[in-house]
Design a protein around this motif. Structure first.
Motif, PDB file in Angstrom:
ATOM      1  N   LEU A  60     -16.648  39.471 -10.823  1.00 57.48           N
ATOM      2  CA  LEU A  60     -15.784  38.337 -11.176  1.00 57.48           C
ATOM      3  C   LEU A  60     -15.405  37.517  -9.941  1.00 57.48           C
ATOM      4  N   ASN A  61     -15.460  38.156  -8.782  1.00 52.98           N
ATOM      5  CA  ASN A  61     -15.085  37.462  -7.549  1.00 52.98           C
ATOM      6  C   ASN A  61     -16.316  37.071  -6.715  1.00 52.98           C
ATOM      7  N   ASN A  62     -17.505  37.156  -7.328  1.00 57.83           N
ATOM      8  CA  ASN A  62     -18.733  36.796  -6.605  1.00 57.83           C
ATOM      9  C   ASN A  62     -19.017  35.298  -6.699  1.00 57.83           C
ATOM     10  N   GLY A  63     -19.854  34.836  -5.812  1.00 59.76           N
ATOM     11  CA  GLY A  63     -20.342  33.457  -5.912  1.00 59.76           C
ATOM     12  C   GLY A  63     -19.415  32.438  -5.286  1.00 59.76           C
ATOM     13  N   ASP A  64     -19.556  31.181  -5.747  1.00 54.92           N
ATOM     14  CA  ASP A  64     -18.811  30.072  -5.151  1.00 54.92           C
ATOM     15  C   ASP A  64     -17.304  30.252  -5.303  1.00 54.92           C
ATOM     16  N   LYS A  65     -16.587  29.753  -4.314  1.00 54.67           N
ATOM     17  CA  LYS A  65     -15.127  29.764  -4.359  1.00 54.67           C
ATOM     18  C   LYS A  65     -14.616  28.423  -4.871  1.00 54.67           C
ATOM     19  N   PRO A  66     -13.525  28.372  -5.627  1.00 54.96           N
ATOM     20  CA  PRO A  66     -12.817  29.537  -6.154  1.00 54.96           C
ATOM     21  C   PRO A  66     -13.594  30.229  -7.272  1.00 54.96           C
ATOM     22  N   GLY A 161      -0.624  27.753  -2.571  1.00 51.72           N
ATOM     23  CA  GLY A 161      -1.739  26.926  -3.030  1.00 51.72           C
ATOM     24  C   GLY A 161      -3.069  27.392  -2.458  1.00 51.72           C
ATOM     25  N   THR A 162      -3.956  26.461  -2.137  1.00 51.76           N
ATOM     26  CA  THR A 162      -5.276  26.811  -1.624  1.00 51.76           C
ATOM     27  C   THR A 162      -5.146  27.355  -0.211  1.00 51.76           C
ATOM     28  N   GLU A 163      -5.619  28.559  -0.045  1.00 48.13           N
ATOM     29  CA  GLU A 163      -5.343  29.274   1.198  1.00 48.13           C
ATOM     30  C   GLU A 163      -6.345  30.435   1.316  1.00 48.13           C
ATOM     31  N   PRO A 164      -7.637  30.128   1.561  1.00 50.81           N
ATOM     32  CA  PRO A 164      -8.640  31.203   1.592  1.00 50.81           C
ATOM     33  C   PRO A 164      -8.288  32.241   2.661  1.00 50.81           C
ATOM     34  N   HIS A 165      -8.348  33.501   2.297  1.00 49.26           N
ATOM     35  CA  HIS A 165      -8.000  34.557   3.259  1.00 49.26           C
ATOM     36  C   HIS A 165      -8.564  35.898   2.813  1.00 49.26           C
ATOM     37  N   CYS A 166      -8.482  36.870   3.722  1.00 49.48           N
ATOM     38  CA  CYS A 166      -8.894  38.233   3.375  1.00 49.48           C
ATOM     39  C   CYS A 166      -7.794  38.866   2.526  1.00 49.48           C
ATOM     40  N   LEU A 167      -8.160  39.869   1.714  1.00 47.67           N
ATOM     41  CA  LEU A 167      -7.156  40.652   0.990  1.00 47.67           C
ATOM     42  C   LEU A 167      -6.291  41.400   2.005  1.00 47.67           C
ATOM     43  N   ARG A 168      -4.971  41.256   1.859  1.00 51.82           N
ATOM     44  CA  ARG A 168      -4.054  41.839   2.848  1.00 51.82           C
ATOM     45  C   ARG A 168      -3.189  42.930   2.230  1.00 51.82           C
ATOM     46  N   ARG A 169      -2.979  43.995   3.014  1.00 53.05           N
ATOM     47  CA  ARG A 169      -2.022  45.045   2.631  1.00 53.05           C
ATOM     48  C   ARG A 169      -1.291  45.549   3.860  1.00 53.05           C
ATOM     49  N   SER A 170      -0.064  45.961   3.658  1.00 58.67           N
ATOM     50  CA  SER A 170       0.718  46.511   4.759  1.00 58.67           C
ATOM     51  C   SER A 170       1.700  47.531   4.189  1.00 58.67           C
ATOM     52  N   PHE A 171       1.271  48.811   4.159  1.00 59.32           N
ATOM     53  CA  PHE A 171       2.080  49.854   3.513  1.00 59.32           C
ATOM     54  C   PHE A 171       3.454  49.993   4.177  1.00 59.32           C
ATOM     55  N   ASN A 172       4.436  50.384   3.391  1.00 56.70           N
ATOM     56  CA  ASN A 172       5.820  50.336   3.889  1.00 56.70           C
ATOM     57  C   ASN A 172       6.131  51.369   4.964  1.00 56.70           C
TER      58      ASN A 172
END
Ligand SMILES: *[C@@H]1O[C@H](CO)[C@@H](O)[C@H](O)[C@H]1NC(C)=O
Ligand SMILES: *[C@@H]1O[C@H](CO)[C@@H](O)[C@H](O)[C@H]1NC(C)=O
Ligand SMILES: *[C@@H]1O[C@H](CO)[C@@H](O)[C@H](O)[C@H]1NC(C)=O
Ligand SMILES: [Cu+2]
Length: 426
Positions: A60-66, A161-172
């Motif tokens: 579902l997240n493959n191909g052209d963005k968005p 809004g539009t803000e292409p980025h990597c998936l982010r995580r920061s455990f507590n």
């Protein structure tokens, strides 16, 4: 094998055509589905089911963005203000995750949404098997995910809004997650009220918020669908609502509170983001738009079981079992208030509570032996900045945490358990 695949495909086609038929009566009607899908806990799925689910999400997240995946985040951001901290929170997310499931099923008709019953892992959530697939926390200053199936996952929209980025995580806790609410807390919360406003509000501000607040990164704001764990978490919340609805004939139809525009919340309200679909349309998970039900996950709770903890017999010596609710009912006067918890926590090492338990449950020891693998831990406090950014009432959240801490303490004292992953944060 061929027969199985064919049967699955036919069953799923049947579900889709039922869902597309807009001439059928709206809402609330059972037995409209040709087939009901079972949504399972992540660890109840076979490895094959898990890998098909993950493949469909990635596709579902493959191909052209968005991508199609990114559009879900956008819809969530665009409707975030009217769907969080308002009663439509539960109906909106029920429909939202169902729409996501429909997209996954277009890719692979055998895929069904899954949930993460994090209450099973609440004492030490970082040890959950879900992280083998979903990776742990992010790394570096940008908190990008570098492990698991979603390593280097790229997303497109953010809260601004539009803000292409990597998936982010920061455990507590840095590399790990602190304790979450235990099953006993979720059960008591459900049991305590038949009032939709109270139930939804508690569920959203604490059990919902804690997972978002602890995972950090994308999970911290309205861009949270960027994180694939969002779907596991919200499917679990939907399960909790569904079980609450099934509790009795009042909760079955309960819907109340005020909408963002000040109008009373009604079953006839349209769901933001989905013109033409009302709250009534998603009230019953076995109605035609939805067609699913949930598995039972309570058997995954170590050697103990969440829903029926063995307790002392009502008559000393009698071999009867009562549910936790019967036992807890004796203690309703004990609910701690804000600010009371540090004293209370430190008191558990002393004998006060032990004596209380022994007075009432003097025959308990033989029952406790069933529960060797069970222990509960107090939830880490939900970060104040996250609570405030979401507009939740911090005093209410702290009271929820204190209520959970009281339960944890009772449980651990009663069964002589110690939470070894936990440092008292207060
Ligand atoms: C939601 O509300 C916040 C605070 O009022 C505002 O800054 C933001 O633009 C709103 N978001 C949308 C999508 O309307
Ligand atoms: C979104 O914009 C606000 C206001 O400019 C900013 O404080 C916040 O950090 C931004 N959020 C993200 C995730 O970039
Ligand atoms: C439900 O709870 C809300 C919030 O506490 C309260 O305002 C409302 O009166 C309650 N409704 C009923 C029917 O008791
Ligand atoms: Cu949401």
């Amino acid at each position: 094998m061929k027969l199985t695949l064919l049967t699955l495909a036919v069953a799923c086609l049947a579900v889709r055509s039922a869902a597309d038929d807009d001439t059928v009566d709206l809402g609330g009607h059972r037995h409209r589905c040709n087939s009901i899908h079972m949504r399972k806990e992540w660890r109840q799925m076979t490895p094959d089911e898990q890998s098909k689910y993950v493949s469909a999400v990635k596709e579902l997240n493959n191909g052209d963005k968005p991508s199609k995946y990114d559009e879900f985040t956008k819809l969530h951001v665009d409707n975030g203000n009217s769907t969080h901290t308002w009663p439509v929170f539960l109906p909106f997310h029920r429909l939202f995750i169902r729409k996501f499931e429909e997209q996954l099923q277009r890719i692979d008709p055998s895929v069904v949404l899954a949930y993460w019953d994090w209450s099973i892992d609440s004492a030490d959530p970082s040890s959950s098997p879900i992280w083998e697939t979903y990776g742990g926390t992010g790394t570096g200053d940008d908190q990008c995910m570098t492990e698991g199936e979603f390593a280097n996952w790229q997303v497109y929209y953010g809260v601004n809004g539009t803000e292409p980025h990597c998936l982010r995580r920061s455990f507590n806790r840095g590399t790990t997650l602190g304790p979450l609410f235990p099953p006993e807390y979720l059960e008591q919360t459900s049991r305590d009220t038949n009032n939709y406003t109270e139930w939804w509000d508690t569920l959203e501000r604490s059990p919902h918020a804690i997972v978002h607040g602890f995972m950090g990164g994308d999970m911290l704001d309205m861009g949270s669908p960027n994180d694939p764990v969002f779907w596991l978490h919200h499917t679990f919340l939907d399960k909790l609502w569904s079980e609450w609805q099934d509790k009795n004939s009042v909760t079955d139809r309960a819907y109340s509170g005020n909408n963002i525009d000040g109008t009373p919340a009604l079953l006839t309200d349209e769901i933001p983001g989905y013109p033409g679909t009302t709250v009534a349309d998603v009230f019953d998970t076995t109605s035609r738009l939805l067609c699913y039900e949930y598995s039972d996950s309570s058997n995954l709770q170590g050697t103990g079981i969440a829903t029926e903890i063995p307790v002392a017999p009502a008559t000393p010596g009698a071999n009867t079992r009562r549910s936790l609710s019967a036992r807890d009912a004796k203690y309703t006067g004990d609910t701690p208030s804000l600010g009371q918890e540090p004293t209370f926590i430190h008191k558990i090492g002393g004998s006060n509570y032990h004596r209380t338990w022994n007075l009432i449950y003097h025959n308990d020891k033989k029952w406790a032996t069933d529960l060797d693998a069970r222990k509960l831990c107090n939830p880490d406090p939900i970060p104040a900045d996250f609570i405030n950014s979401m507009g939740y009432n911090e005093d209410h959240v702290r009271n929820d945490e204190a209520k959970a801490a009281l339960q944890v303490t009772r449980f651990n004292v009663f069964f002589e358990k110690v939470c070894t992953t936990y440092d008292i944060p207060w």
